[in-house]
Enzyme design. Structure first.
Site, PDB file in Angstrom:
ATOM      1  N   HIS A 271      22.133 -14.677  50.468  1.00  0.00           N
ATOM      2  CA  HIS A 271      22.021 -14.183  49.096  1.00  0.00           C
ATOM      3  C   HIS A 271      20.565 -13.979  48.651  1.00  0.00           C
ATOM      4  CE1 HIS A 271      26.269 -15.430  48.483  1.00  0.00           C
ATOM      5  NE2 HIS A 271      25.939 -16.524  49.116  1.00  0.00           N
TER       6      HIS A 271
HETATM    7  O1  RIB Z   1      25.510 -18.363  44.898  1.00  0.00           O
HETATM    8  C1  RIB Z   1      24.470 -18.267  45.836  1.00  0.00           C
HETATM    9  C2  RIB Z   1      23.248 -18.975  45.339  1.00  0.00           C
HETATM   10  O2  RIB Z   1      23.520 -20.353  45.168  1.00  0.00           O
HETATM   11  C3  RIB Z   1      22.069 -18.912  46.323  1.00  0.00           C
HETATM   12  O3  RIB Z   1      20.861 -18.934  45.609  1.00  0.00           O
HETATM   13  C4  RIB Z   1      22.220 -20.178  47.104  1.00  0.00           C
HETATM   14  O4  RIB Z   1      20.951 -20.634  47.616  1.00  0.00           O
HETATM   15  C5  RIB Z   1      22.726 -21.110  46.070  1.00  0.00           C
HETATM   16  O5  RIB Z   1      21.600 -21.623  45.374  1.00  0.00           O
END
Ligand code: RIB
Ligand code: CA
Length: 346
Positions: A271
Site C-alpha cells: 500500500h
Molecule cells: O491499510 C493499509 C495501511 O495500514 C498501510 O499503511 C499499512 O502499513 C497499515 O499501516
C-alpha cells in the site's frame, strides 16, 4: 446469459460513481530538481518498502522519516525506521518519534499482519543514530520553517502527527507542498467493512487533515489493492543481489504468508509505496477528483472516508473537491519500479 455485476441475467448500473481520471495536482520530483519529502509512517512491512523507494529514487530528496504508532507500538516503528535507513545506506536521514496512538479512542495495532515488531521476523543491524529528541511534529516543523522550498509529506500511517502539526503550527501549513496519503477507500475498508486501517486508527486526526485545505492525494485501497507483489516478485527482489533487496524480499514473504493463509491469495498489497511512487513517477497512478469526508461517529461507519465524486450531487450539496484519489495503476509496472529501486540500494 450475460452475467453482469454478479447477478445472472440482470445488468444493473454499478452503485458507485466511477469518477473520471484527471490531471494530477501532486508535485512531481525530477532528477534535476528532486522533490523535498518527509515520510510519516508506522513501519510496517509496506512502510519499509515505501521508505526504500524514497531512498532509491533520484526524483525525491528524503529529508526525514517520522513515526507514529499504528502497525506496531511507536517505539518499534521508530527503531524500525532507524534500522531501515541504516540498511538503505541513509544514516543521513533523521528519524523522530511521534504520537503513540490516536488522540481519542482506542489505540489499535496490527501485529497479526506485521508481527509484533512491525517488520515480521526480520532482524536488521542497529543504526548508529538515535531518534531526534525534539520529536516528530517539531522535526517536521523545523524542516518546513527552514527549507527554501515547500516540502511534500507522505503520511503512510495513522494521521495523528499530521493533525498535531496542523494544530500546533498552523502558520506552517502553507509550507506543505502536498500530502500524498496512504489511507482510506472509496469502497469498503480493511480494518472494518467501512474503514481502512490508517483512517480507522485515528478518524479525528484524519478529519482535521481532510478539512485542512492542504492539497491532498489519497491513495486508498481502491488503487493500493492493485499494487500487488507475488512470489515471483519476491524472487526478483532477491535477484537484485543487494542486501536491501534481500530485506525487502523477506518482508514481502512475511506478508505473502498471511495472504495465503487468510485468503488463499497469491499476492500482497504494498500500500504505502504507492503514495511515495506517485511523487516520483508522473504517469504510474491515475487519479480522480472527490470530496472526501471522514466519518467520526462511533457507529459501524466510523473511520469511513466518504468519497463523493458524482458532479450532480456535489453541485446539489455544495461540497467541493478536496482531494484527488488514486483509481488505477499498472501492477506490472509497479513491481518493476520496486525491483528497480531495490537494485539501486546497498
Ligand atoms: O491499510 C493499509 C495501511 O495500514 C498501510 O499503511 C499499512 O502499513 C497499515 O499501516
Ligand atoms: Ca503504514
Amino acid at each position: 446469459m450475460t452475467v453482469r455485476y454478479g447477478v445472472p441475467g440482470i445488468s444493473a448500473r454499478p452503485t458507485w460513481f466511477p469518477a473520471p481520471a484527471v490531471a494530477r495536482t501532486a508535485p512531481l520530483g525530477a532528477t534535476k530538481k528532486p522533490l523535498p519529502l518527509i515520510i510519516d509512517s508506522d513501519p510496517g512491512l509496506d512502510d519499509a518498502l515505501a521508505i526504500g523507494l524514497a531512498c532509491a529514487r533520484p526524483e525525491l530528496d528524503l529529508l526525514a522519516v517520522t513515526t507514529v504508532g499504528g502497525n506496531a507500538d511507536v517505539r518499534h516503528c521508530t527503531e524500525n525506521a532507524l534500522r531501515l535507513l541504516h540498511r538503505y545506506g541513509r544514516d543521513d536521514v533523521p528519524v523522530a518519534e511521534g504520537a503513540a496512538g490516536a488522540i481519542l479512542g482506542e489505540v489499535i495495532r496490527a501485529p497479526e499482519i506485521h508481527g509484533v515488531s512491525g517488520i515480521g521476523n526480520t532482524v536488521l543491524d542497529p543504526s548508529p543514530n538515535a531518534a531526534r529528541a525534539e520529536g516528530a511534529v517539531e522535526l517536521i516543523a523545523s524542516i518546513l520553517r527552514s527549507h527554501p522550498e515547500k516540502v511534500a509529506i507522505a503520511p503512510v500511517g495513522p494521521l495523528t502527527n499530521i493533525a498535531l502539526l496542523i494544530r500546533l503550527h498552523p502558520e506552517l501549513v502553507d509550507r506543505i507542498a502536498h500530502l500524498s496519503i496512504m489511507g482510506g477507500s472509496i469502497g469498503e475498508g480493511n480494518k472494518t467493512v467501512s474503514a481502512e486501517f490508517n483512517i480507522y486508527a485515528d478518524p479525528e486526526a484524519a478529519d482535521v487533515v481532510f478539512r485542512s485545505g492542504i492539497q491532498i492525494t489519497m491513495m486508498g485501497l481502491d488503487v493500493t489493492h492493485q499494487a500487488l507483489l507475488d512470489g515471483a516478485a519476491v524472487e526478483r527482489l532477491r535477484k537484485t543481489d543487494t542486501a536491501s533487496g534481500g530485506v525487502a524480499a523477506d518482508l514481502v514473504d512475511f506478508a505473502l504468508a498471511r495472504e495465503r493463509a487468510w485468503y488463499d491469495a497469491p499476492a500482497a498489497a504494498i500500500h504505502d509505496a504507492v503514495a511515495v511512487a506517485h511523487l516520483a513517477i508522473g504517469d504510474l497512478v491515475s487519479v480522480a477528483e472527490y470530496h472526501v469526508e471522514v466519518d467520526v461517529t462511533h457507529g459501524p461507519a466510523r473511520g469511513r472516508t466518504v468519497c463523493e465524486g458524482y458532479p450532480r450531487r456535489l453541485a446539489r450539496s455544495g461540497q467541493v473537491v478536496n482531494a484527488q484519489v488514486g483509481i488505477h495503476l499498472d501492477p506490472k509496472r509497479f513491481e518493476d519500479v520496486l525491483v528497480d529501486a531495490y537494485a539501486r540500494l546497498p
